[in-house]
Design an enzyme around this catalytic site. Sequence first.
Site, short mmCIF file in Angstrom:
data_model
loop_
_atom_site.label_atom_id
_atom_site.label_comp_id
_atom_site.label_asym_id
_atom_site.label_seq_id
_atom_site.Cartn_x
_atom_site.Cartn_y
_atom_site.Cartn_z
N THR A 100 37.37 37.64 40.89
CA THR A 100 36.58 36.49 40.46
C THR A 100 36.95 36.19 39.02
OG1 THR A 100 34.68 37.77 39.67
CG2 THR A 100 34.68 37.13 41.98
N SER A 101 37.19 34.90 38.74
CA SER A 101 37.49 34.47 37.37
C SER A 101 38.71 35.22 36.83
CB SER A 101 36.25 34.66 36.49
OG SER A 101 36.39 34.01 35.26
N LEU A 102 38.61 35.77 35.64
CA LEU A 102 39.74 36.48 35.05
C LEU A 102 40.18 37.65 35.91
CD1 LEU A 102 41.45 36.34 32.42
CD2 LEU A 102 39.91 38.09 31.50
N HIS A 203 34.69 27.87 33.77
CA HIS A 203 34.31 27.29 35.06
C HIS A 203 33.54 25.98 34.88
CE1 HIS A 203 35.76 30.97 36.79
NE2 HIS A 203 34.98 31.65 35.95
#
Length: 328
Positions: A100-102, A203
């Site tokens: 998730t994300s980074l 985001h």
Amino acid sequence: MDVDKPIVFMFSGQGSQYYQMGRALYDGHPVFRHWMDTLDRSCLAIGGYSVTRELYDERQPAGKYFDRLEYTHPAIFMLEYALANVFMELGLHPQYVLGTSLGEYAACAVAGALDYETALASVIVQAEMIRTECEPGGMTAVLAPYSLYYDEPVFHTNTELASVNYDTHFVVAGGEAGLTAVEQYLRGREITFQRLPVPYGFHSRWIEAARMPYARHLGSVTLHSPRMKVVSGCRGEQENLDAEFLWEAVREPLFFRSAIKALKPEKSKIYIDLGPSGTLANFMKQNKYLGLATEDIYPVITPFSKEMTGMERIVARIAAEQKERPWL
């Protein structure tokens, strides 16, 4: 080690980091230290600074905000990639990676879609582009039904929905003034919230200014076919990865429940959270309607746990299921 149940490695992103994360492993586990030092030498060559020197500075207590992007971006990747290698050295290899994300960068590196040097360089360049191109802002986690975001104008006029982690936990991103307005609303209604240690509005449109400069870097990045199944917090299950994915991972909103569904949770798996805080393990346990077996969900390190003990306990429990005793 042969494991009957498929293994899922999970990697979290910004907001999960803190000073001294992984310190006990760095001091006590040679594989973890080897990879942290190897990655730190790469960071020194690329960015001109040492991440481990900042991360493990004795003057920085674990409770202090660790939010300087030039350090936190690579530090999160380094810790997650190093920890993944610890488990793989012990014979616990994933059949799935979930980022998730980074954390998508660590997932891609473990899956072989990116070599670790390219992944680390991309993380460092991204941090620099955001720092130089974007207005400061932040992210706030809210412990309330996520429908609140759509029902109350104070949210969608001042911020953007950054992630939905379970039914009563969501995150908004925005500029300082917008987040302050949202937090005043929450405080007045006695709704629990927490400002995350993140100085920019990931985001959301608040990092859009970094898109084009970062795209110039991504133009030189090639992603390969992954060796295992990759599940993304923003795209779901992925087979053909492209460079744009590395931007979307930090720009587009995250829907963690959809990512879990892509893993087909009705089939038994072992979930190992390799992030700094065990946040994804907690999110999985909170998505109760999916019927996940909580005994198969393992956070490795958190700010409040003994890291070496936690890791050894996880390996021992998995080995016990297989009636094996791996060397630690």
